[in-house]
Write a protein that holds these residues in place. Structure first.
Motif, PDB file in Angstrom:
ATOM      1  N   LEU A   1       0.833  -1.196   0.000  1.00  0.00           N
ATOM      2  CA  LEU A   1       0.000   0.000   0.000  1.00  0.00           C
ATOM      3  C   LEU A   1       0.870   1.249   0.000  1.00  0.00           C
ATOM      4  O   LEU A   1       2.065   1.190   0.288  1.00  0.00           O
ATOM      5  CB  LEU A   1      -0.920  -0.036   1.224  1.00  0.00           C
ATOM      6  N   GLU A   2       0.250   2.377  -0.282  1.00  0.00           N
ATOM      7  CA  GLU A   2       1.070   3.585  -0.476  1.00  0.00           C
ATOM      8  C   GLU A   2       1.731   4.082   0.802  1.00  0.00           C
ATOM      9  O   GLU A   2       2.663   4.872   0.735  1.00  0.00           O
ATOM     10  CB  GLU A   2       0.259   4.696  -1.166  1.00  0.00           C
ATOM     11  N   ASN A   3       1.308   3.586   1.961  1.00  0.00           N
ATOM     12  CA  ASN A   3       2.027   3.947   3.198  1.00  0.00           C
ATOM     13  C   ASN A   3       3.111   2.922   3.542  1.00  0.00           C
ATOM     14  O   ASN A   3       3.691   2.959   4.626  1.00  0.00           O
ATOM     15  CB  ASN A   3       1.053   4.093   4.368  1.00  0.00           C
ATOM     16  N   GLY A   4       3.368   1.973   2.633  1.00  0.00           N
ATOM     17  CA  GLY A   4       4.441   1.002   2.859  1.00  0.00           C
ATOM     18  C   GLY A   4       3.987  -0.286   3.518  1.00  0.00           C
ATOM     19  O   GLY A   4       4.725  -1.269   3.546  1.00  0.00           O
ATOM     20  N   MET A   5       2.761  -0.310   4.070  1.00  0.00           N
ATOM     21  CA  MET A   5       2.258  -1.553   4.663  1.00  0.00           C
ATOM     22  C   MET A   5       1.810  -2.492   3.551  1.00  0.00           C
ATOM     23  O   MET A   5       1.536  -2.056   2.437  1.00  0.00           O
ATOM     24  CB  MET A   5       1.081  -1.264   5.590  1.00  0.00           C
ATOM     25  N   ARG A   6       1.747  -3.791   3.867  1.00  0.00           N
ATOM     26  CA  ARG A   6       1.278  -4.752   2.868  1.00  0.00           C
ATOM     27  C   ARG A   6       0.009  -5.433   3.351  1.00  0.00           C
ATOM     28  O   ARG A   6      -0.240  -5.527   4.552  1.00  0.00           O
ATOM     29  CB  ARG A   6       2.345  -5.823   2.623  1.00  0.00           C
ATOM     30  N   MET A   7      -0.779  -5.895   2.409  1.00  0.00           N
ATOM     31  CA  MET A   7      -1.930  -6.718   2.752  1.00  0.00           C
ATOM     32  C   MET A   7      -2.219  -7.699   1.632  1.00  0.00           C
ATOM     33  O   MET A   7      -1.746  -7.544   0.505  1.00  0.00           O
ATOM     34  CB  MET A   7      -3.168  -5.856   3.019  1.00  0.00           C
TER      35      MET A   7
END
Lengths: 115, 391
Positions: free
Chosen positions: A71-77
């Protein structure tokens, strides 16, 4: 109102978690539920993907697209993909929809499409 | 801490078995007890992942201890996903090493064919994160497939490398009468010929049918004893010298680098450190090839090859019988089958067979040091063991 999936921000050190855990993996200092919810961004890039052919019994579809998105904040899902020709690194945009149906229960999760 | 030896081993055929779950465990256990020459044990650990869900049976260890007339021995079942088997060995090791018990029976068992394939796939998928993975329809083949695609992109692993692992291990199973798959396969048949896409369709792109282990029933068992008891029994002195276990995040995507299997790396490092060995000392290894990619990656993470070079070693034949580090010479999970709770114990069964020199057509000449890696979850709970023949 658009549905959201939430990350959990530690009230002590600010670290974001998804999925939820009871104790922050960075500071490990939490008392019960010392987290604030923050909606996960919906835009991101595709890290990896698969198209699954042998699905659990609840899925009445021939194949299911799945992928991991950064995701654009660097987190993944992880999410389901509605993308006919997925490519690594492609831009995607998510929407929260029903991802699993069981008797009397609908489960909501992120479905990604090409951005 | 006392030294711990494997005095007896037993196994059932891995296939579809029309016997009650506890009898499958008991059959393997009887063989192990007879092999060791004991009729009484202090403690029983039964490794199993799915009995409450798949077989509608709980408290499995009580059933096994009764079936074997081992009362009043202590007994408990150990559920730790696909790493249940080696987790039970670890518990047995701790019981003997601590001095609390002298003779421990460790049995691993699963009867997955009692339900249909869709239910079996769903049962295994319940080990994934309930809210961030399972609800999306993720299966273990899907996890392995997404992992494989990242590995292909970063390290140049191809579908041919995966098929090579499949051919190596499934054909190795032809030398193991207990193995589930007894059908020779070729690269032409599963990859190169026009019929290959029919013979070997995708189950989760880029993984195909022959990249996955079969769904199997089966049991395996070990008798673990103290040094004094081992000398009294007079069986070959096979010592468990290293035990390592490590965990990683439940959700795979949350790992800093999702192509690293840090729990494998740490479990192996700890097992080798405890044993005073290095990966290059190992003569024969059992790695957890539930999917072909996992043999390649584990061969790197446990330290046999540098990261990203496992597939090159495979190409050179270093992991085949006769190579520098033969891996899964009894077929691995791919050829032997993967009754999930039994697998960690079956890996130990194969290593002890090798260290005793009883491997027949699949024997690694002069093998004295063996290694197992039992991989649970998708790399979130891993147990590694080292075995040494001392006499």
């Amino acid at each position: 109102m658009a549905r959201e999936i939430y990350a959990y921000k530690c009230r002590l050190c600010g670290t974001l978690h998804y999925p939820f855990r009871m104790v922050c993996k960075e500071c490990k200092q939490n008392d019960f539920f010392e987290f604030d919810t923050v909606p996960l961004p919906k835009a991101g890039t595709l890290v990896t993907w698969t198209r699954v052919y042998n699905l659990p019994a609840q899925y009445e579809v021939a194949t299911l697209g799945l992928g991991i998105v950064e995701l654009e904040n660097g987190m993944r899902m992880l999410g389901q993909l509605e993308i006919s020709e997925p490519e690594l690194g492609m831009a995607v945009i998510g929407n929260v929809e029903v991802v699993r149906k069981e008797p009397y229960d609908d489960y909501y999760g992120m479905v990604f499409r090409a951005a | 801490m006392r030294d711990v030896y494997v005095a007896g081993i037993g196994i059932t055929t891995f296939t579809r078995l029309e016997y009650p779950l506890s009898e499958i465990a008991s059959y393997a256990s009887m063989m192990a007890l007879k092999d060791a020459g004991v009729t009484e044990v202090d403690q029983v650990y039964v490794a199993n992942m799915g009995s409450p869900r798949v077989n509608h049976q709980t408290a499995l260890a009580s059933a096994v201890v009764d079936s074997l007339s081992l009362m009043p021995a202590g007994a408990a079942a150990i559920e730790n996903g696909p790493a249940s088997g080696a987790s039970a060995i670890k518990a047995g090791f701790q019981a003997v090493a601590s001095g609390m018990e002298d003779v421990v029976l460790v049995a691993g068992v699963e009867r997955m064919r009692e339900v249909n394939n869709l239910e079996a796939t769903d049962f295994v998928a319940t080990l994934t994160h309930p809210l961030a993975e399972y609800i999306y329809g993720v299966t273990l083949p899907a996890h392995a497939a997404m992992f494989t695609r990242m590995y292909m992109d970063r390290y140049g692993v191809t579908e041919r490398h995966l098929a090579m692992v499949g051919v190596k291990n499934q054909n190795a199973a032809l030398n193991n009468v207990w193995a589930h798959l007894q059908q020779e396969i070729t690269l032409e048949g599963i990859l190169d010929s026009p019929e290959a896409m029919t013979n070997n369709p995708y189950v989760a792109e880029p993984l195909r049918f022959f990249d996955a282990c079969p769904v199997s029933d089966g049991g395996a068992a070990l008798v673990l004893v103290s040094e004094e008891k081992a000398r009294e029994l007079g069986r070959p002195m096979i010592r468990i010298t290293g035990v390592g276990q490590a965990t990683d995040t439940h959700a795979v995507f949350e790992r800093e680098d999702p192509t690293d299997l840090l729990a494998v790396r740490k479990a192996a490092k700890d097992a080798f450190a405890m044993a005073g060995l290095s990966p290059s000392d190992v003569d024969v290894a059992e790695l957890h090839d539930a999917f072909t990619i996992l043999e390649i990656v584990e061969s790197e993470e446990v330290g046999f090859f540098p990261k990203g070079e496992g597939h090159i070693a495979l190409e050179k034949g270093e992991t085949a019988l006769g190579g520098s580090i033969p891996i899964n010479v009894g077929g691995g999970l791919k050829g032997r089958g993967h009754p999930v709770g039994a697998t960690g114990v079956a890996q130990a069964w194969e290593i002890v067979t090798q260290l005793r020199g009883d491997g027949e057509a699949r024997q690694v000449e002069g093998a004295r040091i063996g290694f197992t890696c039992n991989f649970g979850g998708f790399g979130n709970n891993v147990v590694c063991l080292t075995f040494v023949r001392e006499d």
